[in-house]
Scaffold this motif. Structure first.
Motif, short mmCIF file in Angstrom:
data_model
loop_
_atom_site.label_atom_id
_atom_site.label_comp_id
_atom_site.label_asym_id
_atom_site.label_seq_id
_atom_site.Cartn_x
_atom_site.Cartn_y
_atom_site.Cartn_z
N TRP A 84 42.11 56.55 48.64
CA TRP A 84 41.23 56.24 48.83
C TRP A 84 40.18 55.32 47.94
CZ3 TRP A 84 36.52 58.57 46.94
CH2 TRP A 84 36.34 59.94 46.66
N LYS A 113 40.36 52.13 45.89
CA LYS A 113 40.39 51.16 45.70
C LYS A 113 39.88 50.73 47.03
CE LYS A 113 43.65 48.16 44.39
NZ LYS A 113 45.21 47.14 44.07
N PRO A 114 39.64 50.88 48.31
CA PRO A 114 39.06 51.02 49.22
C PRO A 114 37.51 50.55 49.47
CG PRO A 114 41.14 51.72 50.12
CD PRO A 114 40.85 51.91 48.55
N ILE A 140 35.57 50.74 47.03
CA ILE A 140 35.02 50.52 45.40
C ILE A 140 34.82 48.90 46.52
CG2 ILE A 140 36.42 48.93 43.03
CD1 ILE A 140 36.70 51.78 42.66
N TYR A 141 35.88 49.02 46.71
CA TYR A 141 36.05 47.04 47.34
C TYR A 141 34.57 47.12 49.07
CZ TYR A 141 40.31 45.47 45.70
OH TYR A 141 41.47 45.09 44.78
N GLY A 142 34.52 47.94 49.70
CA GLY A 142 33.70 48.73 50.28
C GLY A 142 32.28 47.89 50.07
N VAL A 175 31.20 46.91 46.68
CA VAL A 175 31.00 46.08 46.07
C VAL A 175 30.72 44.80 46.86
CG1 VAL A 175 32.18 43.56 44.96
CG2 VAL A 175 32.76 45.67 43.94
N ILE A 176 31.28 44.76 48.62
CA ILE A 176 31.51 43.39 49.41
C ILE A 176 30.03 44.06 50.28
CG2 ILE A 176 32.02 43.07 51.60
CD1 ILE A 176 35.30 43.50 50.95
#
Length: 114
Positions: free
Chosen positions: A6, A8-9, A11-13, A15-16
């Motif tokens: 969980w 990786k998603p 961190i992407y969330g 940043v976005i």
């Protein structure tokens, strides 16, 4: 290195989400950079100084003994040369300065009854 599934998603969330909040803040939220705020503050202070000096210009115009002749000269000048004509009268030269101010002359010209 073994990371959780969980992470990786997440961190992407983050940043976005940060990019989205920044875009929305600068476009619709009214956020500005330090340089822009400094430019706006300088422009506002200049406008306030000009506005506070217009009564001085008008008082100098009212107390000038040659007011009628100078107003006639300003009236006979073409529209785009009236500011320069007002500057030559000396009314846009503030006490303590040596040269007339163009912005004060323009603002004073708007207030004079021509």
């Amino acid at each position: 290195m073994n990371t959780l599934e969980w992470l990786k998603p997440g961190i992407y969330g983050a940043v976005i989400g940060a990019v989205f909040v920044s875009v929305v803040g600068f476009t619709w939220g009214g956020w500005v950079t330090g340089g822009t705020s400094n430019d706006r503050a300088m422009a506002m202070s200049r406008d306030n100084v000009v506005a506070s000096m217009v009564p001085v210009c008008l008082d100098m115009a009212r107390s000038d003994p040659a007011r009628a002749d100078k107003l006639a000269t300003i009236r006979t000048a073409s529209t785009y040369q009236r500011r320069d004509a007002l500057m030559t009268t000396g009314w846009a030269t503030m006490p303590g300065t040596e040269a007339p101010d163009r912005d004060i002359a323009q603002a004073c010209l708007k207030e004079l009854e021509l």
